[in-house]
Design a protein around this motif. Structure first.
Motif, PDB file in Angstrom:
ATOM      1  N   UNK A   1       0.821  -1.226   0.000  1.00 15.45           N
ATOM      2  CA  UNK A   1       0.000   0.000   0.000  1.00 15.45           C
ATOM      3  C   UNK A   1       0.850   1.270   0.000  1.00 15.45           C
ATOM      4  N   UNK A   2       0.212   2.324  -0.406  1.00 16.17           N
ATOM      5  CA  UNK A   2       0.878   3.636  -0.371  1.00 16.17           C
ATOM      6  C   UNK A   2      -0.069   4.618   0.317  1.00 16.17           C
ATOM      7  N   UNK A   3       0.447   5.345   1.262  1.00 20.57           N
ATOM      8  CA  UNK A   3      -0.379   6.300   2.022  1.00 20.57           C
ATOM      9  C   UNK A   3      -0.725   7.490   1.134  1.00 20.57           C
ATOM     10  N   UNK A   4      -1.880   8.100   1.375  1.00 21.40           N
ATOM     11  CA  UNK A   4      -2.291   9.223   0.522  1.00 21.40           C
ATOM     12  C   UNK A   4      -1.267  10.347   0.453  1.00 21.40           C
ATOM     13  N   UNK A   5      -0.651  10.635   1.581  1.00 26.84           N
ATOM     14  CA  UNK A   5       0.305  11.753   1.576  1.00 26.84           C
ATOM     15  C   UNK A   5       1.539  11.417   0.749  1.00 26.84           C
ATOM     16  N   UNK A   6       1.936  10.144   0.755  1.00 24.76           N
ATOM     17  CA  UNK A   6       3.102   9.725  -0.036  1.00 24.76           C
ATOM     18  C   UNK A   6       2.733   9.727  -1.528  1.00 24.76           C
TER      19      UNK A   6
ATOM     20  N   UNK B   1       4.807  -0.396   3.499  1.00 29.00           N
ATOM     21  CA  UNK B   1       4.162   0.716   2.790  1.00 29.00           C
ATOM     22  C   UNK B   1       5.252   1.613   2.222  1.00 29.00           C
ATOM     23  N   UNK B   2       4.851   2.354   1.209  1.00 29.10           N
ATOM     24  CA  UNK B   2       5.828   3.186   0.501  1.00 29.10           C
ATOM     25  C   UNK B   2       6.131   4.426   1.322  1.00 29.10           C
ATOM     26  N   UNK B   3       7.399   4.785   1.364  1.00 34.76           N
ATOM     27  CA  UNK B   3       7.800   6.011   2.044  1.00 34.76           C
ATOM     28  C   UNK B   3       8.234   7.038   1.004  1.00 34.76           C
ATOM     29  N   UNK B   4       8.275   8.278   1.452  1.00 33.58           N
ATOM     30  CA  UNK B   4       8.687   9.357   0.539  1.00 33.58           C
ATOM     31  C   UNK B   4      10.118   9.115   0.055  1.00 33.58           C
ATOM     32  N   UNK B   5      10.886   8.540   0.942  1.00 30.96           N
ATOM     33  CA  UNK B   5      12.277   8.238   0.578  1.00 30.96           C
ATOM     34  C   UNK B   5      12.331   7.289  -0.633  1.00 30.96           C
TER      35      UNK B   5
ATOM     36  N   UNK C   1       6.550  19.435   3.411  1.00 26.01           N
ATOM     37  CA  UNK C   1       7.089  19.301   4.770  1.00 26.01           C
ATOM     38  C   UNK C   1       6.160  19.959   5.787  1.00 26.01           C
ATOM     39  N   UNK C   2       6.028  19.341   6.933  1.00 26.44           N
ATOM     40  CA  UNK C   2       5.203  19.906   8.006  1.00 26.44           C
ATOM     41  C   UNK C   2       6.013  21.014   8.659  1.00 26.44           C
ATOM     42  N   UNK C   3       5.437  22.177   8.627  1.00 24.43           N
ATOM     43  CA  UNK C   3       6.158  23.311   9.212  1.00 24.43           C
ATOM     44  C   UNK C   3       5.523  23.653  10.556  1.00 24.43           C
TER      45      UNK C   3
END
Lengths: 599, 336
Positions: free
Chosen positions: B225-230, B283-287, B330-332
């Motif tokens: 799976x891949x998360x929506x944010x990724x 799950x998939x990461x942004x990396x 990025x979360x600021x």
């Protein structure tokens, strides 16, 4: 291990991941609070410190300690509140935690998968969540989100400390100048004296049941206590003392002149109107009499001579004239609110009545005048006198003016009435007012030893009579002032700084006064004290006059510089407006310039 | 241990075994080996670009030996005809003596096809590969012939020799999942290469996985799976390659003529899933997205004249896009 969607959807929100994120969120929030509060403290304390530095350089007026303290506290609180306003969602916290712990989006993905329930590939989601929970279990939040003080916080605290110390250190006795120490000691000493005086006054007021004095003394005692404990400065103590004495004087005035519906000035107006009316009536009666006389002259010329004789035999009596003057005096007394004058006027009326020279018509006029005066004094603070006056007027009306006994009785009554008007207050009130006045006077003048006693026979005090002046044994009034041949001895205070003092006789004192052709800027301070000895009564006058000119041992420019430094030091220590400081500074600059320009 | 965990573990194990076998022959170039294997498991094709002698062909041949798959090699030359690749109908005599047209399959009918120096063939021949690569089938004389699964094309091209070459058209480039740049070996790697190739005969390569395993691995990778944010990050990345997109950085707007097609996003996500499994994640990461962005997008970005004149590389543009996308997603949280 496949799990269906409903199971996934029903997954509790309080799992290990959520618990971890909740704790992480709290730590982040606390960290943010420190950061924001520290930043706000820093950015408020730095300008305050700068303002203090500038004020020390005399560029601006010194900031108020309360204002700076409130500003810094408020800014810190606002910073903390702003930090609390921004709430972080679990996903944000998860992303931050992923980033810090290098969890490769495990936690954030788990949160997102929980939020969106998938019905496919559930096994993978379950495994992913288990993996996230396993990683969450091993996380050390203290290491990930350490609650550190931001760099702004120590800077802010340091600046706040500088501000605090700038205001606080000068208040410590260790850092006081000798002048300040002397000032504080003086305030303390005066505080002890005031406290003692107030305690004595309170005790005395308790014994004599003088309520107002007791209240005032209690206030004075509190003030003295504050001064003794050094809680207030000299300036504040002077202001408080001034307020207290002012309040005492007001209370005393209230006791002396109790409030009434109608003032004596209004009574005076009414009385004057009534007198004018009576005067007009009298003039009208005279005119009528004159007309009647003319008609009689026409009708029976023989009887006119007789009538003329009768008219000539009844001129206004001397007593009535004086009574009229007394009534005018009463009117003036009412205008001046002078009770003594009222008493004198009533005594004058009584005297004239006692003579029995007034005709029946004059007595009638007198009765009318008394009636009007009674009416005028109604609703004033002379209400009781008004009632008695009313009774007197009714007596005069009923008894007439024929019976000498009645006249004497009425005159006596009038005299008594006058005495009552002269007093105005009850003895207790009078005592209270007098006591208050003396206490106020004593506080005001700073002669803080009180002679206590009842009704004038006091103990203590060097001066004659009752008073707060002196600290010694009993004193009595001069018994034979008429037989005194006073010898005036003018004695100057010796060892006055900056010049020689004068000591000499009364002649020398008079000579000194005559020395100055124009009126002096100030009169010599004088105190006349008396001693009684075998040779008679002796009056001593000690005076502090202008010193004789003395040669200066210090050059002028040094004196200017020294005085300038002293003035600047004083300006720094006192809360003086910047404009006035500038004025003082300008004065010394001008003085110094003048000194340079003069040869 | 759960079933998924077991499968994932097996996935990593198989991958590492193949990699290990290839490593017996190929020295260094680990990212290239990873890239090729990811392409194989993702069901895509790889384009290897590098100067001659860097072991591109050797890599492909070694790969084919380490997996039990049918391998064929086509050396592309300017006179190579489409039929030379796809095959053709030939007149043949049957056992009964009857003459009939019979389809003679070309080299494309293999599991792993090495299209060596693909840019030397004419566009006509190159386009013959299009249908095969996209549809996994070829049509000869109106008859469609399906290719063997798994079908994996590995093309190589030489970037320095421009004379007598025909650059691959954009449509064909887009069909490659990855474009991998083969670089010169390092000092240490070169030393190892010399030792291996000039000494005793190296031990033979064993086939460690078969076609069936590869197809199972493909299926498993697609399940990750891949998360929506990724996923959003991947989309922003692909949109960032398009000069008219708000997600594009200034350099893309200035130097890019055309950005990536949706195939780029598909390539990124598919390959990122494999990478996530290889990294031991479910799950998939942004990396993962970032790590596959370069090979998946570099051949899908077409520079404009200014970009070419300024010698801008698509890799540098992708770096810019990644940085911008990172900063946007990025979360600021100040003070956190």
């Amino acid at each position: 291990m496949t799990q269906n969607a409903s199971t996934l959807g029903a997954r509790p929100d309080s799992g290990p991941v959520e618990e971890l994120l909740r704790r992480a969120g709290t730590r982040i929030l606390i960290g943010r609070m420190f950061r924001y509060a520290g930043r706000a403290l820093c950015w408020s304390a730095v300008p305050c410190t700068a303002a203090i530095v500038f004020s020390k350089l005399r560029w601006i007026a010194p900031p108020s300690p309360e204002f700076t303290a409130v500003l810094m506290v408020l800014a810190t609180l606002v910073g903390a509140v702003i930090a609390l306003i921004r709430r972080l969602s679990p996903l944000e916290v998860a992303k931050l935690t992923d980033r810090r712990a290098d969890l490769k989006d495990r936690l954030s993905s788990a949160i997102e998968f929980k939020q969106v329930a998938h019905d496919r590939d559930a096994a993978f989601y379950t495994e992913q969540l288990a993996d996230a929970e396993a990683h969450a279990h091993n996380l050390q939040l203290k290491a990930l989100f350490p609650i550190r003080l931001p760099w702004e916080m120590p800077v802010g605290i340091l600046c706040a400390l500088v501000v605090f110390l700038t205001f606080y250190l000068p208040t410590l006795p260790r850092f006081w100048s000798p002048e300040k120490k002397a000032e504080v000691a003086e305030v303390k000493r005066r505080g002890i004296e005031i406290e003692k005086l107030a305690k004595d006054a309170e005790k005395s007021a308790d014994q004599q049941k003088l309520d107002e004095t007791r209240r005032a003394a209690a206030e004075a005692r509190k003030l003295g206590e504050q001064m003794r404990k050094g809680k207030i400065t000299k300036k504040e103590s002077l202001v408080a003392l001034n307020k207290l004495t002012h309040k005492m004087e007001e209370t005393q005035n209230k006791l002396a002149n109790p409030p009434a519906k109608k003032s004596l000035a209004e009574a005076r107006k009414d009385f004057e109107k009534a007198l004018d009316k009576l005067e007009q009536q009298r003039a009208q009666q005279e005119r009528k009499a004159a007309e009647a006389h003319k008609q009689m002259q026409k009708q029976n010329p023989k009887d006119v001579k007789q009538g003329n004789k009768e008219l000539a035999s009844k001129p206004e009596s001397n007593a009535m004239k004086k009574s009229r003057e007394a009534l005018k005096q009463m009117s003036e007394a009412l205008a001046n609110q002078d009770k003594q004058q009222m008493q004198q006027a009533m005594e004058q009326l009584s005297e004239q009545m006692k003579k029995g020279e007034m005709s029946q018509q004059e007595m009638q006029q007198m009765q009318q005048a008394m009636q009007q005066l009674a009416n005028s004094l109604k609703d004033t603070n002379q209400e009781s006198a008004s009632q008695q006056m009313q009774q007197l007027a009714e007596m005069m009306k009923s008894d007439g003016a024929t019976d000498p006994n009645s006249i004497q009785k009425m005159a006596a009554m009038m005299k008594g009435l006058g005495q009552k008007m002269g007093k105005g207050m009850s003895p207790g009130q009078m005592m209270d007012a007098k006591s208050l006045e003396e206490l106020a006077q004593s506080l005001k003048e700073g002669s803080l030893t009180r002679a206590l006693g009842k009704n004038g026979s006091g103990t203590g005090g060097k001066g004659p009579g009752r008073g707060y002046n002196g600290s010694g044994g009993p004193s009595t009034a001069m018994k034979d002032p008429g037989a005194t041949t006073p010898r005036l001895i003018a004695t100057g205070k010796a060892q006055q700084p900056g010049g020689k003092s004068k000591t000499g006789s009364a002649e020398e004192f008079a000579k000194y006064l005559a020395m100055s052709s124009s009126s002096p800027h100030h009169l010599p301070n004088g105190k006349i004290a008396g001693t009684r000895n075998e040779g008679g009564n002796e009056l001593h006058m000690s005076m502090t006059g202008d010193p004789q000119a003395a040669r200066s041992s210090q050059p002028y420019y040094q004196v200017v510089q020294s005085s300038k430094r002293q003035a600047e030091s004083a300006l720094d220590k006192e809360n003086i407006p910047a404009a006035l400081k500038k004025q003082v500074k300008d004065y010394f600059e001008l003085t110094a310039e003048g000194a340079v320009s003069k040869p | 241990m759960s079933e998924i965990e077991l499968k994932a573990s097996q996935f990593r194990e198989d991958f590492n075994r193949v990699k290990s076998e290839i490593g017996k022959v190929i020295v260094g170039n680990e990212p290239i080996i990873d890239g090729v294997l990811i392409c194989l498991l993702a069901g895509g094709h790889a384009l290897l670009e590098g100067v001659p002698g860097l072991g591109k062909t050797l890599l492909v041949r070694t790969l084919s030996q380490s997996v039990s798959l049918k391998f064929s090699r086509v050396q592309f030359t300017p006179d190579l005809m489409p039929a030379d690749i796809t095959g053709t109908n030939i007149l043949a005599e049957s056992a009964s003596g009857q003459r009939e047209f019979r389809f003679q399959a070309g080299p494309i009918f293999a599991n792993i096809v090495l299209a060596d120096e693909i840019n030397r063939a004419t566009p006509k021949t190159q386009s013959a590969m299009l249908e095969a690569m996209q549809e996994h089938c070829v049509t000869v004389a109106g008859i469609q012939h399906r290719l063997h699964e798994p079908f994996f094309v590995l093309a190589t091209q030489n970037p320095i020799e421009m004379e007598g070459t025909y650059p691959l058209p954009e449509a064909q480039l887009d069909r490659f999942l990855f474009k991998l740049l083969v670089t010169s070996p390092s000092f240490q790697d070169l030393a190892t290469i010399i030792d291996r190739t000039t000494g005793v005969i190296p031990e033979p390569i064993e086939a460690v996985i078969d076609a069936e395993t590869i197809l199972q691995m493909r299926e498993l990778a697609r399940e990750a799976p891949i998360a929506p944010s990724v996923r959003e990050f991947a989309i922003r990345l692909v949109l960032g390659t398009q000069p008219d997109s708000s997600h594009a950085p200034a350099t893309v707007k200035q130097f890019v003529r055309f950005g990536s097609s949706p195939r780029g996003a598909q390539a990124i996500v598919t390959s990122a899933k494999i990478r996530a499994l290889l990294e031991g994640r479910y799950s998939v990461a942004i990396e993962d997205i970032v790590s596959v962005a370069l090979p998946a997008l570099r051949h899908r970005i077409i520079l404009n004249f200014e970009g070419q004149a300024e010698s801008i590389t698509t890799d540098s543009l992708i770096d810019d896009i990644v940085k911008k996308t990172y900063s946007e997603s990025e979360i600021k949280v100040a003070g956190a």
